[in-house]
Design a protein around this motif. Structure first.
Motif, PDB file in Angstrom:
ATOM      1  N   LEU A  51     -59.858   1.766 -62.490  1.00  0.00           N
ATOM      2  CA  LEU A  51     -59.098   0.604 -62.040  1.00  0.00           C
ATOM      3  C   LEU A  51     -59.940  -0.660 -62.128  1.00  0.00           C
ATOM      4  CD1 LEU A  51     -56.333  -0.198 -60.786  1.00  0.00           C
ATOM      5  CD2 LEU A  51     -57.429  -0.002 -58.549  1.00  0.00           C
ATOM      6  N   SER A  52     -61.260  -0.501 -62.051  1.00  0.00           N
ATOM      7  CA  SER A  52     -62.143  -1.670 -62.108  1.00  0.00           C
ATOM      8  C   SER A  52     -62.200  -2.279 -63.504  1.00  0.00           C
ATOM      9  CB  SER A  52     -63.563  -1.285 -61.651  1.00  0.00           C
ATOM     10  OG  SER A  52     -64.175  -0.411 -62.580  1.00  0.00           O
ATOM     11  N   LEU A  53     -61.485  -1.691 -64.471  1.00  0.00           N
ATOM     12  CA  LEU A  53     -61.387  -2.306 -65.797  1.00  0.00           C
ATOM     13  C   LEU A  53     -60.527  -3.562 -65.790  1.00  0.00           C
ATOM     14  CD1 LEU A  53     -60.934   0.598 -68.377  1.00  0.00           C
ATOM     15  CD2 LEU A  53     -62.775  -1.083 -68.307  1.00  0.00           C
ATOM     16  N   GLN A  54     -59.778  -3.785 -64.702  1.00  0.00           N
ATOM     17  CA  GLN A  54     -58.866  -4.925 -64.691  1.00  0.00           C
ATOM     18  C   GLN A  54     -59.557  -6.278 -64.894  1.00  0.00           C
ATOM     19  OE1 GLN A  54     -58.694  -7.047 -61.854  1.00  0.00           O
ATOM     20  NE2 GLN A  54     -59.924  -5.881 -60.423  1.00  0.00           N
ATOM     21  N   PRO A  55     -60.837  -6.488 -64.518  1.00  0.00           N
ATOM     22  CA  PRO A  55     -61.461  -7.774 -64.858  1.00  0.00           C
ATOM     23  C   PRO A  55     -61.530  -8.027 -66.362  1.00  0.00           C
ATOM     24  CG  PRO A  55     -62.741  -6.648 -63.182  1.00  0.00           C
ATOM     25  CD  PRO A  55     -61.729  -5.669 -63.673  1.00  0.00           C
ATOM     26  N   VAL A  56     -61.664  -6.960 -67.149  1.00  0.00           N
ATOM     27  CA  VAL A  56     -61.685  -7.121 -68.602  1.00  0.00           C
ATOM     28  C   VAL A  56     -60.339  -7.650 -69.085  1.00  0.00           C
ATOM     29  CG1 VAL A  56     -62.004  -5.936 -70.807  1.00  0.00           C
ATOM     30  CG2 VAL A  56     -63.356  -5.241 -68.807  1.00  0.00           C
ATOM     31  N   PHE A  57     -59.264  -7.056 -68.567  1.00  0.00           N
ATOM     32  CA  PHE A  57     -57.923  -7.507 -68.942  1.00  0.00           C
ATOM     33  C   PHE A  57     -57.672  -8.931 -68.467  1.00  0.00           C
ATOM     34  CE2 PHE A  57     -56.962  -2.759 -68.357  1.00  0.00           C
ATOM     35  CZ  PHE A  57     -57.242  -2.485 -69.677  1.00  0.00           C
ATOM     36  N   VAL A  58     -58.166  -9.260 -67.260  1.00  0.00           N
ATOM     37  CA  VAL A  58     -57.993 -10.621 -66.731  1.00  0.00           C
ATOM     38  C   VAL A  58     -58.729 -11.632 -67.607  1.00  0.00           C
ATOM     39  CG1 VAL A  58     -58.548 -12.173 -64.818  1.00  0.00           C
ATOM     40  CG2 VAL A  58     -57.564  -9.936 -64.354  1.00  0.00           C
ATOM     41  N   ALA A  59     -59.948 -11.305 -68.015  1.00  0.00           N
ATOM     42  CA  ALA A  59     -60.729 -12.228 -68.845  1.00  0.00           C
ATOM     43  C   ALA A  59     -60.037 -12.488 -70.183  1.00  0.00           C
ATOM     44  CB  ALA A  59     -62.132 -11.667 -69.068  1.00  0.00           C
ATOM     45  N   ILE A  60     -59.483 -11.437 -70.772  1.00  0.00           N
ATOM     46  CA  ILE A  60     -58.766 -11.607 -72.045  1.00  0.00           C
ATOM     47  C   ILE A  60     -57.530 -12.480 -71.842  1.00  0.00           C
ATOM     48  CG2 ILE A  60     -57.465 -10.396 -73.844  1.00  0.00           C
ATOM     49  CD1 ILE A  60     -59.356  -7.993 -73.390  1.00  0.00           C
ATOM     50  N   GLY A  61     -56.785 -12.185 -70.767  1.00  0.00           N
ATOM     51  CA  GLY A  61     -55.587 -12.963 -70.488  1.00  0.00           C
ATOM     52  C   GLY A  61     -55.901 -14.398 -70.121  1.00  0.00           C
ATOM     53  N   ALA A  62     -56.997 -14.608 -69.365  1.00  0.00           N
ATOM     54  CA  ALA A  62     -57.373 -15.962 -68.969  1.00  0.00           C
ATOM     55  C   ALA A  62     -57.741 -16.815 -70.174  1.00  0.00           C
ATOM     56  CB  ALA A  62     -58.547 -15.908 -67.990  1.00  0.00           C
ATOM     57  N   PHE A  63     -58.349 -16.189 -71.177  1.00  0.00           N
ATOM     58  CA  PHE A  63     -58.670 -16.942 -72.393  1.00  0.00           C
ATOM     59  C   PHE A  63     -57.401 -17.313 -73.154  1.00  0.00           C
ATOM     60  CE2 PHE A  63     -59.421 -16.937 -76.998  1.00  0.00           C
ATOM     61  CZ  PHE A  63     -60.297 -18.012 -77.089  1.00  0.00           C
ATOM     62  N   ILE A  64     -56.470 -16.364 -73.249  1.00  0.00           N
ATOM     63  CA  ILE A  64     -55.228 -16.615 -73.991  1.00  0.00           C
ATOM     64  C   ILE A  64     -54.362 -17.660 -73.282  1.00  0.00           C
ATOM     65  CG2 ILE A  64     -53.073 -15.577 -74.784  1.00  0.00           C
ATOM     66  CD1 ILE A  64     -54.624 -12.945 -75.141  1.00  0.00           C
ATOM     67  N   LEU A  65     -54.251 -17.546 -71.956  1.00  0.00           N
ATOM     68  CA  LEU A  65     -53.331 -18.401 -71.206  1.00  0.00           C
ATOM     69  C   LEU A  65     -53.954 -19.716 -70.755  1.00  0.00           C
ATOM     70  CD1 LEU A  65     -51.661 -15.652 -68.984  1.00  0.00           C
ATOM     71  CD2 LEU A  65     -50.704 -16.737 -71.024  1.00  0.00           C
ATOM     72  N   PHE A  66     -55.231 -19.670 -70.314  1.00  0.00           N
ATOM     73  CA  PHE A  66     -55.854 -20.850 -69.700  1.00  0.00           C
ATOM     74  C   PHE A  66     -57.073 -21.360 -70.466  1.00  0.00           C
ATOM     75  CE2 PHE A  66     -54.287 -18.036 -66.199  1.00  0.00           C
ATOM     76  CZ  PHE A  66     -53.137 -18.760 -65.919  1.00  0.00           C
ATOM     77  N   ARG A  67     -57.390 -20.730 -71.588  1.00  0.00           N
ATOM     78  CA  ARG A  67     -58.546 -21.104 -72.403  1.00  0.00           C
ATOM     79  C   ARG A  67     -59.858 -21.033 -71.609  1.00  0.00           C
ATOM     80  NH1 ARG A  67     -55.587 -19.840 -75.678  1.00  0.00           N
ATOM     81  NH2 ARG A  67     -54.868 -20.963 -77.515  1.00  0.00           N
ATOM     82  N   GLU A  68     -59.941 -20.087 -70.688  1.00  0.00           N
ATOM     83  CA  GLU A  68     -61.185 -19.852 -69.954  1.00  0.00           C
ATOM     84  C   GLU A  68     -62.076 -18.968 -70.824  1.00  0.00           C
ATOM     85  OE1 GLU A  68     -60.341 -18.124 -66.191  1.00  0.00           O
ATOM     86  OE2 GLU A  68     -59.136 -19.813 -65.485  1.00  0.00           O
ATOM     87  N   ARG A  69     -63.216 -19.482 -71.206  1.00  0.00           N
ATOM     88  CA  ARG A  69     -64.104 -18.754 -72.116  1.00  0.00           C
ATOM     89  C   ARG A  69     -65.107 -17.896 -71.342  1.00  0.00           C
ATOM     90  NH1 ARG A  69     -63.763 -20.343 -77.319  1.00  0.00           N
ATOM     91  NH2 ARG A  69     -62.588 -22.261 -77.757  1.00  0.00           N
ATOM     92  N   THR A  70     -65.351 -16.716 -71.858  1.00  0.00           N
ATOM     93  CA  THR A  70     -66.352 -15.826 -71.287  1.00  0.00           C
ATOM     94  C   THR A  70     -67.642 -15.957 -72.088  1.00  0.00           C
ATOM     95  OG1 THR A  70     -64.648 -14.245 -70.606  1.00  0.00           O
ATOM     96  CG2 THR A  70     -66.916 -13.435 -70.739  1.00  0.00           C
ATOM     97  N   PRO A  71     -68.774 -16.286 -71.448  1.00  0.00           N
ATOM     98  CA  PRO A  71     -70.030 -16.419 -72.188  1.00  0.00           C
ATOM     99  C   PRO A  71     -70.454 -15.092 -72.802  1.00  0.00           C
ATOM    100  CG  PRO A  71     -70.423 -16.472 -69.830  1.00  0.00           C
ATOM    101  CD  PRO A  71     -68.949 -16.538 -70.011  1.00  0.00           C
ATOM    102  N   LEU A  72     -71.396 -15.179 -73.746  1.00  0.00           N
ATOM    103  CA  LEU A  72     -71.845 -13.983 -74.455  1.00  0.00           C
ATOM    104  C   LEU A  72     -72.353 -12.920 -73.487  1.00  0.00           C
ATOM    105  CD1 LEU A  72     -72.467 -12.472 -77.050  1.00  0.00           C
ATOM    106  CD2 LEU A  72     -74.669 -13.686 -77.155  1.00  0.00           C
ATOM    107  N   GLY A  73     -73.144 -13.345 -72.496  1.00  0.00           N
ATOM    108  CA  GLY A  73     -73.664 -12.384 -71.522  1.00  0.00           C
ATOM    109  C   GLY A  73     -72.553 -11.672 -70.783  1.00  0.00           C
TER     110      GLY A  73
END
Length: 314
Positions: A102-124
């Protein structure tokens, strides 16, 4: 200012500990998981409804408000699906596997946040997420050796994580236009209604349960829902959905420990190794987030700081 900076994170910790108890309560109960989820949500609606300030707008709904109503409905549906998938996963697999997957949900949130809100995840952060996915794959691989039923439970847990990620992203889109309490009331009511329809359509009994079960339903509403989910909805006004999602990764740690002491449930070597890898990956992401916050680069709490500053000026 220091209190304004750190209070949301303290509240986040309280919420994570509260939701960790949900898996224990579910394992204690013998009621169908869909019934537990339904009463968990509907009891919460009854408990928080008296605290909603009532308004009576006379104007006709605008396109914007109609859009918000649609988003509220979607959020409720996603939350209902989350509870349906995840709570059912606990019937087929262990607390350890279900909670860590269930803790995989941050991965899905990060992908969705980039698509919807253009929030970028740094390389690290991206590397940490990759590590988390590898750890989850190790857990699932370990359950292949246990049974197909455990693997089915793992799949349900991943679907629950995806549904919860969509729920969090929808809430982030609404955070500036509706209060956290009112948002919670509506999405809990919609999600509870969805589970009610599910139970009725399958002919599942809604009332024939002993007093002990009703006590568990109430505990699920009071602790993991009000002190957990409701708190997270409130914190969406001050923190990004991705930050809250990353904090929730602490839930498996508390849940696995509680399961050991309260359920006598042990973990396999593969689950332990996979869980440690997953937690290391997502924990590393959150550490990077914290470092950016200390350097003043994190977008989190900007709104909170602005509110504190305006309050000081008043």
């Amino acid at each position: 200012m220091k209190q304004a900076r750190y209070t949301p994170y303290l509240m986040l910790l309280i919420g994570v500990i509260a939701i960790a108890l949900s898996a224990i309560f579910i394992k204690w109960s013998e009621a169908p998981t869909s019934v537990m989820g339904m009463y968990r949500l509907l009891f919460t609606v009854v408990l928080i409804a008296p605290f909603i300030r009532r308004g009576s707008p006379s104007h006709k709904p605008s396109k914007s408000s109609l859009r918000d109503i649609g988003l509220l409905a979607l959020a409720g549906i996603f939350l209902g699906l989350h509870f349906l998938f995840w709570m059912e996963s606990l019937v087929h697999t262990s607390v350890a596997s279900s909670m860590v997957l269930l803790s995989l949900q941050p991965v899905f949130v990060a992908i969705g946040a980039f698509i919807l809100f253009r929030e970028r995840t740094p390389l690290g952060g991206a590397l940490c997420m990759s590590l988390a996915i590898i750890g989850s794959a190790v857990i699932a691989w370990g359950d292949i050796g246990l049974s197909s039923q455990a693997l089915y439970g793992d799949l349900l847990s991943i679907l629950g994580a995806l549904a919860y990620a969509l729920y969090m992203l929808t809430g982030q889109a609404l955070k500036d236009r509706i209060s956290g309490l009112r948002y919670s009331l509506w999405v809990f009511a919609i999600a509870g209604g969805l589970l009610l329809l599910y139970n009725v359509s399958l002919g599942i009994s809604l009332t024939h349960y002993p007093l002990r079960e009703w006590g568990i339903f109430l505990l699920l509403a009071l602790i993991p829902t009000i002190l957990g989910q409701l708190l997270f909805n409130h914190l969406l006004r001050y923190l990004e959905a991705s930050t809250i999602s990353m904090a929730i990764v602490g839930e498996p740690v508390f849940a696995i420990i509680l399961a050991y002491f309260m359920l006598g449930e042990s973990s396999t070597i593969m689950q332990i190794i996979g869980g440690l890898i997953t937690l290391a990956g997502i924990g590393g992401y959150f550490k990077l987030k914290y470092s950016h916050m200390m350097q003043g680069a994190s977008p989190d709490l900007q709104e909170h700081k602005g509110e504190s500053k305006s309050q000081q000026q008043v």
